[in-house]
Design an enzyme around this catalytic site. Structure first.
Site, PDB file in Angstrom:
ATOM      1  N   GLU A 229      -0.113   1.427  -3.455  1.00 54.88           N
ATOM      2  CA  GLU A 229      -1.023   0.934  -3.544  1.00 54.88           C
ATOM      3  C   GLU A 229      -1.931   1.557  -4.797  1.00 54.88           C
ATOM      4  O   GLU A 229      -1.835   2.719  -5.190  1.00 54.88           O
ATOM      5  CB  GLU A 229      -2.050   1.196  -2.179  1.00 54.88           C
TER       6      GLU A 229
ATOM      7  N   GLU B 125      -5.829   0.790  10.513  1.00 51.75           N
ATOM      8  CA  GLU B 125      -5.174   0.957   9.283  1.00 51.75           C
ATOM      9  C   GLU B 125      -4.518   2.224   9.148  1.00 51.75           C
ATOM     10  O   GLU B 125      -5.479   3.200   9.003  1.00 51.75           O
ATOM     11  CB  GLU B 125      -6.204   0.631   8.090  1.00 51.75           C
TER      12      GLU B 125
END
Length: 333
Positions: free
Chosen positions: A229, A135
């Site tokens: 986010e 990620e």
């Protein structure tokens, strides 16, 4: 000869060719009663007719409203009483090629942040690779908190300079956490910009290359997306952000499909004064992957081998002496 080659024709009228493609895409979306702007309020992942792809992931707590416009990779997101969410729009890949096999990635972005309360927020580029599962984050801006060496098992790998600013490169090993491949162990890698900014051009591939120079293994691309986010440890985070400019380019080629009217004969380059019109034609998929490249007289339409090119819509790039003269949409019949 004709049995071994596709004659590749670009049709002038949007009605005859591009309209057909767009109407076909509209039919697919209409079957699911999808119109744009599209509001997403749950975990979803789908392509957008303009060639991009959106994905929204959230933990159960709170509400998130992501609005996708089908205009480049722009989107809005609002959230309240959340624990964690990731909203993003960009390029989705089939997990068969590394970033170097696809091309050089850049992005053009602009984030307009609203008031954000009771939680951290990250703004930048985001994605995953597989084989190995990684990620990754390129954080252009952040609010309230960002990863730091020694905090929460984060490790400083080093500092790199990209796009006129230093970035700290930080990694963290995740244990049995959610991923695009289910709950797994995987590393996170962050490039965190010291001189934060809300807009600009991001040289994504420079980060990829410098990470690999530092010994960080990246696998085959799952996605390269523009991301917002937010996380709140007490489930009461709220805020909003508008991505008012969002483009991801591969080798300088934008992804978004735009309906245009073009004619090869009517829009040939002016070659007056040149000793030669011999150059190269390169056919590029809408996700930015090079499909085929041929040497050709640029004053004539290109002809590609049928063994290399399938029918569909592409971008056609012409180059002379290494200089890109023109990039246009091209239909292979």
């Amino acid at each position: 000869m004709s049995s071994f080659y596709h004659a590749i024709h670009f049709r002038c009228t949007a009605i005859a060719v591009l309209a057909f493609i767009f109407l076909s895409a509209m039919k697919v979306w209409a079957q699911n009663d999808v119109t744009f702007p599209l509001v997403i309020d749950s975990v979803k992942s789908n392509p957008i007719p303009n060639g991009y792809h959106y994905e929204m992931w959230k933990q159960p707590a709170g509400t998130v409203k992501m609005t996708v416009y089908n205009q480049d990779a722009t989107f809005d997101v609002e959230w309240s009483n959340i624990q964690n969410f990731v909203a993003r729009v960009g390029l989705k890949y089939d997990e068969t090629k590394t970033h170097k096999e696809i091309g050089v990635f850049t992005a053009e972005v602009e984030f307009q942040k609203g008031q954000i309360r009771n939680g951290l927020a990250y703004f930048g580029i985001y994605g995953w690779t597989v084989e190995p599962l990684v990620e990754y984050y390129v954080m252009e801006d952040w609010q309230d908190w960002r990863p730091r060496a020694g905090d929460g098992m984060h490790t400083l790998v080093g500092t790199i300079n990209v796009d006129g600013s230093d970035y700290e490169v930080i990694t963290r090993q995740m244990k049995q956490q959610p991923s695009v491949k289910g709950t797994q162990d995987f590393p996170q890698v962050f490039s965190i910009r010291k001189n934060t900014r809300a807009s600009g051009t991001i040289s994504i591939s420079n980060h990829f290359n410098k990470w690999e120079d530092m010994g960080i293994d990246l696998g085959k691309l799952y996605e390269v997306k523009i991301k917002v986010e937010s996380y709140s440890g007490n489930n009461n985070g709220s805020g909003s952000c508008k991505v008012t400019k969002g483009k991801i380019l591969v080798d300088g080629i934008p992804t978004s499909i735009q309906p245009i009217c073009d004619d090869f004969s009517a829009k040939r380059q002016n070659f007056t004064g040149l000793n030669s019109t011999n150059g190269t034609y390169t056919l590029i998929s809408l996700s930015g992957q090079k499909i085929s490249s041929i040497a050709s007289d640029l004053s004539q339409p290109p002809v590609f081998s049928k063994n290399n090119v399938s029918p569909g819509i592409y971008l056609l790039q012409s180059k002379l002496n290494g200089v890109t003269l023109q990039t246009r949409q091209w239909v292979v019949k």
